[in-house]
Design a protein around this motif. Structure first.
Motif, PDB file in Angstrom:
ATOM      1  N   GLY A  98       1.733   1.982  -3.418  1.00  0.00           N
ATOM      2  CA  GLY A  98       0.618   2.167  -4.337  1.00  0.00           C
ATOM      3  C   GLY A  98       0.365   0.979  -5.240  1.00  0.00           C
ATOM      4  O   GLY A  98      -0.097   1.134  -6.375  1.00  0.00           O
ATOM      5  N   ARG A 100      -0.983   4.595   0.023  1.00  0.00           N
ATOM      6  CA  ARG A 100      -1.676   4.723   1.311  1.00  0.00           C
ATOM      7  C   ARG A 100      -0.709   4.336   2.427  1.00  0.00           C
ATOM      8  O   ARG A 100      -0.139   3.250   2.402  1.00  0.00           O
ATOM      9  CB  ARG A 100      -2.906   3.806   1.352  1.00  0.00           C
ATOM     10  CG  ARG A 100      -4.002   4.153   0.343  1.00  0.00           C
ATOM     11  CD  ARG A 100      -5.102   3.116   0.429  1.00  0.00           C
ATOM     12  NE  ARG A 100      -6.263   3.443  -0.383  1.00  0.00           N
ATOM     13  CZ  ARG A 100      -6.445   3.054  -1.637  1.00  0.00           C
ATOM     14  NH1 ARG A 100      -5.492   2.343  -2.255  1.00  0.00           N
ATOM     15  NH2 ARG A 100      -7.545   3.372  -2.293  1.00  0.00           N
ATOM     16  N   HIS A 101      -0.568   5.205   3.395  1.00  0.00           N
ATOM     17  CA  HIS A 101       0.319   4.926   4.529  1.00  0.00           C
ATOM     18  C   HIS A 101      -0.532   4.396   5.687  1.00  0.00           C
ATOM     19  O   HIS A 101      -0.787   5.074   6.675  1.00  0.00           O
ATOM     20  CB  HIS A 101       1.094   6.180   4.909  1.00  0.00           C
ATOM     21  CG  HIS A 101       1.985   6.674   3.807  1.00  0.00           C
ATOM     22  ND1 HIS A 101       3.134   5.992   3.428  1.00  0.00           N
ATOM     23  CD2 HIS A 101       1.876   7.738   2.974  1.00  0.00           C
ATOM     24  CE1 HIS A 101       3.700   6.645   2.422  1.00  0.00           C
ATOM     25  NE2 HIS A 101       2.967   7.696   2.131  1.00  0.00           N
ATOM     26  N   CYS A 102      -0.954   3.138   5.524  1.00  0.00           N
ATOM     27  CA  CYS A 102      -1.862   2.517   6.494  1.00  0.00           C
ATOM     28  C   CYS A 102      -1.152   2.088   7.775  1.00  0.00           C
ATOM     29  O   CYS A 102      -1.799   1.885   8.805  1.00  0.00           O
ATOM     30  CB  CYS A 102      -2.514   1.267   5.890  1.00  0.00           C
ATOM     31  SG  CYS A 102      -3.243   1.472   4.271  1.00  0.00           S
ATOM     32  N   GLU A 149      -6.096  -3.203   8.170  1.00  0.00           N
ATOM     33  CA  GLU A 149      -6.055  -1.794   7.787  1.00  0.00           C
ATOM     34  C   GLU A 149      -5.960  -1.610   6.271  1.00  0.00           C
ATOM     35  O   GLU A 149      -6.583  -0.711   5.697  1.00  0.00           O
ATOM     36  CB  GLU A 149      -4.888  -1.089   8.485  1.00  0.00           C
ATOM     37  CG  GLU A 149      -5.027  -0.978   9.988  1.00  0.00           C
ATOM     38  CD  GLU A 149      -4.617  -2.222  10.749  1.00  0.00           C
ATOM     39  OE1 GLU A 149      -4.769  -2.248  11.988  1.00  0.00           O
ATOM     40  OE2 GLU A 149      -4.128  -3.202  10.109  1.00  0.00           O
ATOM     41  N   VAL A 200      -3.301   3.317  -5.230  1.00  0.00           N
ATOM     42  CA  VAL A 200      -3.089   4.641  -4.654  1.00  0.00           C
ATOM     43  C   VAL A 200      -2.171   4.485  -3.446  1.00  0.00           C
ATOM     44  O   VAL A 200      -2.366   3.570  -2.638  1.00  0.00           O
ATOM     45  CB  VAL A 200      -4.434   5.270  -4.220  1.00  0.00           C
ATOM     46  CG1 VAL A 200      -4.205   6.613  -3.535  1.00  0.00           C
ATOM     47  CG2 VAL A 200      -5.355   5.426  -5.424  1.00  0.00           C
ATOM     48  N   PRO A 247       0.811  -1.228   0.000  1.00  0.00           N
ATOM     49  CA  PRO A 247       0.000   0.000   0.000  1.00  0.00           C
ATOM     50  C   PRO A 247       0.841   1.274   0.000  1.00  0.00           C
ATOM     51  O   PRO A 247       0.475   2.266  -0.632  1.00  0.00           O
ATOM     52  CB  PRO A 247      -0.817  -0.124   1.294  1.00  0.00           C
ATOM     53  CG  PRO A 247      -0.925  -1.592   1.529  1.00  0.00           C
ATOM     54  CD  PRO A 247       0.408  -2.135   1.093  1.00  0.00           C
ATOM     55  N   ALA A 264      -8.737   0.196   3.895  1.00  0.00           N
ATOM     56  CA  ALA A 264      -8.344   1.362   3.098  1.00  0.00           C
ATOM     57  C   ALA A 264      -8.585   1.156   1.606  1.00  0.00           C
ATOM     58  O   ALA A 264      -8.438   2.097   0.816  1.00  0.00           O
ATOM     59  CB  ALA A 264      -6.870   1.684   3.342  1.00  0.00           C
ATOM     60  N   ALA A 282      -6.774  -0.970  -0.235  1.00  0.00           N
ATOM     61  CA  ALA A 282      -5.500  -1.310  -0.879  1.00  0.00           C
ATOM     62  C   ALA A 282      -5.320  -2.807  -1.059  1.00  0.00           C
ATOM     63  O   ALA A 282      -4.460  -3.248  -1.830  1.00  0.00           O
ATOM     64  CB  ALA A 282      -4.337  -0.759  -0.051  1.00  0.00           C
TER      65      ALA A 282
END
Length: 384
Positions: free
Chosen positions: A302, A354-356, A316, A352, A299, A320, A322
């Motif tokens: 991306g 995403r800093h989950c 998570e 995309v 994620p 999100a 991802a």
């Protein structure tokens, strides 16, 4: 002034990658005496990635041996780690995650009255059989540790639900975000670090790359054969190239190689070091994996993930958008992968950044807490 003695214990590739930021942050603190013990759980892969981060262990124990009963491996780890604890006499032992190394180090320390700090604490699938045996290992470690470094709010909630005292839980983010950031910077400065993966990327130039990693024990046997069948079915597509990163465990590499060798659009590659694998992930259009670490890393790059398990302790990424859980049924895997590859909008919605799982500063947070909470009184250790 006495310098608190800390012993970081690691034995697998994920532990090396995820503990490297903690070790680096601790070693920037001269007031703390930080030692590293490397076990032989994943000897070759461990050294490969310790070298990437410039970590030289202060102590090592003999490998546990490939295959065999887990209790035999655990016994070897228990006695080996225990002997190092006796020699180094740390005030605190620091473990990561859910491996046999983490379980053995926790038990060895506990039986000697040495407190344990648990990095990546609080992950729970709710099922002791998945992941197996990791879910049991992390739960035992959670009971015996007195410091819990939780990567996400969900992990904090899981620990609180198990009646872990709130003041023992610290929300830090996942150190994998730190490691990924460090390695991305190194790749940018020295692209040659990833040369090992260049040939396979060149082979599939002009095609979208689908990366596959499988290693979890609960997927050995029938489930692994089903995953291999799904990969073989996907390989008939002319618009993709599939890169299967083989785990060195013969129980994994053997069946995958046997089924997929000869598939023209499948490349079977030996385990890559971390920089090369990060480049491979970043170059991928889609990743199929049962790895926990890859669920966290993709994620942030991306790259959409299909999780080859029936449940995950890392929800998570799913929440999100991802990642998707697809299990091991070949038809379901092929349908999910094909659906994304055939639908640019659906694939793009997942692809995309995403800093989950963290902001890349978890190691510093953990080091600060450890420096302020060194562990058992050294005088008490000397009186044992």
């Amino acid at each position: 002034m006495h310098r608190p003695r800390l012993l970081v214990v690691l034995g697998t590739r994920p532990e090396a990658i995820k503990m490297a930021p903690v070790i680096a942050a601790l070693r920037k603190r001269p007031q703390v005496d930080t030692r590293v013990l490397a076990t032989g759980q994943h000897r070759t892969l461990l050294k490969q990635d310790l070298d990437v981060f410039g970590i030289v262990p202060d102590a090592e124990i003999a490998p546990t041996g490939a295959g065999g009963a887990l209790d035999v491996a655990l016994a070897r780890l228990l006695t080996g780690i225990g002997s190092v604890i006796e020699r180094k006499r740390p005030q605190r032992v620091i473990v990561h995650g859910d491996t046999l190394t983490a379980l053995a180090a926790t038990l060895s320390a506990h039986l000697r009255g040495v407190p344990v700090a648990h990095v990546e604490a609080g992950l729970r699938s709710g099922d002791l059989s998945a992941p197996w045996p990791e879910e049991g290992s992390r739960r035992v470690t959670g009971v015996l540790a007195d410091l819990h470094f939780a990567p996400t709010a969900g992990a904090v909630a899981a620990l609180r639900a198990e009646n872990v005292p709130s003041d023992a839980i610290h929300l830090t983010g996942n150190t994998v975000a730190d490691a990924l950031r460090i390695v991305q910077a190194r790749i940018a400065a020295a692209p040659g670090l990833t040369d090992a993966v260049a040939p396979v990327l060149a082979r599939f130039a002009g095609r979208r790359i689908v990366t596959v990693t499988v290693h979890r024990r609960e997927n050995h046997g029938v489930a692994l054969a089903r995953i291999a069948e799904a990969v073989a079915r996907l390989a008939i597509r002319e618009d993709i190239g599939i890169v299967v990163a083989l785990h060195p465990n013969p129980a994994v590499a053997g069946p995958l190689s046997e089924r997929l060798r000869g598939c023209g659009r499948v490349a079977l590659v030996r385990a890559l070091d971390y920089p090369a694998f990060v480049r491979l992930m970043a170059a991928s259009a889609l990743i199929l994996t049962d790895s926990g670490g890859v669920q966290e890393e993709a994620p942030a790059l991306g790259v959409p993930v299909l999780v080859l398990r029936d449940r995950t302790e890392r929800p998570e990424g799913v929440a999100a958008g991802a990642a998707r859980i697809v299990g091991t049924d070949p038809a379901r895997i092929v349908a999910a992968a094909s659906g994304l590859l055939d639908d640019p909008a659906a694939l793009g919605a997942m692809a995309v950044v995403r800093h989950c799982y963290g902001d890349g500063r978890a190691g510093e947070r953990i080091a600060a807490i450890l420096a302020a909470t060194p562990g058992r009184d050294p005088a008490a250790l000397e009186r044992r």
